[in-house]
Design a protein around this motif. Structure first.
Motif, PDB file in Angstrom:
ATOM      1  N   GLY A 190       0.796  -1.224   0.000  1.00  0.00           N
ATOM      2  CA  GLY A 190       0.000   0.000   0.000  1.00  0.00           C
ATOM      3  C   GLY A 190       0.826   1.271   0.000  1.00  0.00           C
ATOM      4  N   ILE A 191       2.138   1.168   0.040  1.00  0.00           N
ATOM      5  CA  ILE A 191       2.972   2.365   0.155  1.00  0.00           C
ATOM      6  C   ILE A 191       4.268   2.291  -0.674  1.00  0.00           C
ATOM      7  N   GLU A 219       0.862   5.493  -9.496  1.00  0.00           N
ATOM      8  CA  GLU A 219       1.306   6.543  -8.563  1.00  0.00           C
ATOM      9  C   GLU A 219       2.278   7.430  -9.334  1.00  0.00           C
ATOM     10  N   SER A 261      -6.119   5.190  -4.916  1.00  0.00           N
ATOM     11  CA  SER A 261      -6.428   3.871  -4.401  1.00  0.00           C
ATOM     12  C   SER A 261      -7.877   3.606  -4.761  1.00  0.00           C
ATOM     13  N   ASP A 305       0.605   7.842  -1.521  1.00  0.00           N
ATOM     14  CA  ASP A 305       0.211   6.440  -1.709  1.00  0.00           C
ATOM     15  C   ASP A 305      -0.363   5.855  -0.413  1.00  0.00           C
ATOM     16  N   GLY A 306       0.366   6.023   0.669  1.00  0.00           N
ATOM     17  CA  GLY A 306      -0.092   5.480   1.951  1.00  0.00           C
ATOM     18  C   GLY A 306      -1.426   6.088   2.363  1.00  0.00           C
ATOM     19  N   THR A 309      -4.503   4.817   0.422  1.00  0.00           N
ATOM     20  CA  THR A 309      -4.981   3.542   0.966  1.00  0.00           C
ATOM     21  C   THR A 309      -5.709   3.776   2.295  1.00  0.00           C
TER      22      THR A 309
HETATM   23 MG    MG Z   1      -1.571   3.015  -1.540  1.00  0.00          MG
END
Ligand code: MG
Ligand code: ADP
Length: 359
Positions: A190-191, A219, A261, A305-306, A309
């Motif tokens: 997820g990151i 991303e 996401s 990105d994190g 999510t």
């Molecule tokens: Mg993510």
């Protein structure tokens, strides 16, 4: 993919590949380096694209592009070798296999991603949680690829004992990580793609490049201007479950990263219920709400990105409220009762969009 020319000017509009399963074993293919400033390849079970404007002040030969392409490929394979759960001997896999109560020394790169992941966990009240790996795998979304046989309530209860970001203790001075149970298992899917984007951006910078776009599995991070001398335009997909790919919105980015996401690409349905690859650590269930996708902007692709999510797990209301309270630039695409998609922008996001994307 580049858009066809519009009104005499070429617009560079990229349909984002989002929600691609962080899936297959990574095969590092030979990157394609074109003389028009495009480099493409495959990494982390997905594709990457880098576009850049050749510097006018530096001499730039094709060989230079090829060298850059090789360095980018090396950089991405390094991230993969450290952070993939699909590679049995990756640094992450070795940590996952390591015994309890023994400090495990991490590379500075992986340590940085763990630190960012735990900070997002704390700030999202545990919605983002890299220890969710055993649940991800139990629902058939991790390695090894399993047919979706749903875990029983009893199995979930057992798996939950292994989940919780507070189980992980980082020690910055020694750059080590400690877990209280041997079966704590982390999943950085997820990151890590966002982190990989940031790393590639560093490679670009090291080559003296000031105008580029880096994209890994949807991303994105941009710097400077596109080859037309305009801000980079990034397309955000309309979430659909029929496989079509239509740009719903475009955003103009300057020196910024964007991550999306979504729950509409990597999912399966059992007895009419959708099981997506986002797991809510609080319920041990895949998320199931009206939020179809979230796009987040930040300076760093890793953070975007994190958080994308995290907000996806939190859902349309809790996620939106938290993003707004934190002053984050985010776009929530929410399914409506009549089957449409409603857009919800945070205040910081409004003003960045440049209207519905057109082909
Ligand atoms: Mg993510
Ligand atoms: P994608 O990989 O589709 O671009 P994301 O960046 O949102 O999308 O990552 C989704 C992946 O994150 C899942 O496939 C899973 O491996 C992992 N994941 C699922 N739920 C969580 C969660 N609550 N916290 C952190 N990671 C998660």
């Amino acid at each position: 993919m580049p858009e066809s020319p519009s009104s005499g000017k070429r617009n560079w509009l990229y349909a984002l590949s989002i929600g691609v399963a962080a899936c297959l074993l990574i095969a590092l293919l030979i990157p394609r380096a074109n003389d028009d400033g495009t480099i493409q390849g495959e990494t982390m079970g997905t594709t990457y694209t880098v576009r850049f404007l050749k510097p006018d002040k530096l001499p730039w030969e094709k060989a230079h592009t090829e060298r850059l392409a090789r360095e980018i490929a090396r950089c991405l394979s390094d991230v993969n070798a450290k952070m993939s759960t699909y590679t049995p001997d990756s640094e992450l896999s070795r940590f996952n296999e390591s015994p309890a109560h023994v400090p495990f020394e991490l590379s500075p790169e992986t340590f940085e991603v763990f630190e960012a992941a735990l900070a997002i966990s704390a700030e999202s009240a545990g919605a983002f949680d890299i220890t969710v790996g055993p649940l991800v795998n139990a629902y058939g979304f991790g390695p090894p690829p399993e047919p979706p046989a749903l875990p029983t309530g009893e199995q979930l209860e057992a798996l939950r004992q292994r989940v919780g970001y507070r189980l992980l203790a980082l020690d910055p001075p020694s750059r080590t990580i400690l877990k209280p149970r041997a079966d704590v298992y982390c999943d950085l899917s997820g990151i890590a793609k966002g982190y990989a984007v940031d790393r590639v951006a560093e490679v670009m910078k090291a080559h003296g490049l000031t105008d580029y776009m880096v994209e890994v599995g949807g991303e994105v991070r941009v710097r400077g201007l596109n080859p037309d001398g305009m801000a980079w335009r990034i397309g955000i997909e309309r979430p659909t479950r029929d496989g079509t790919r239509v740009v719903m919105r475009a955003v103009e980015l300057v020196d910024r990263a964007l991550a999306t996401s979504g729950d509409y690409r990597n999912y399966y349905i059992v007895d009419g219920r959708v099981y997506s690859h986002m797991i809510d650590p609080r319920t041990a269930m895949p998320v199931d709400h009206a939020l179809a996708s979230v796009t987040v902007l930040d300076q760093k692709a890793m953070i975007a990105d994190g958080w994308a999510t995290a907000l996806m797990v939190l859902g349309p209301d809790e996620g939106y409220n938290l993003a707004e309270a934190r002053g984050m630039a985010a776009l929530f695409l929410v399914r409506t009762a009549d089957g449409n998609i409603a857009e919800r922008f945070t205040t910081a996001f409004a003003g960045l969009t440049v209207g519905p994307g057109k082909r």
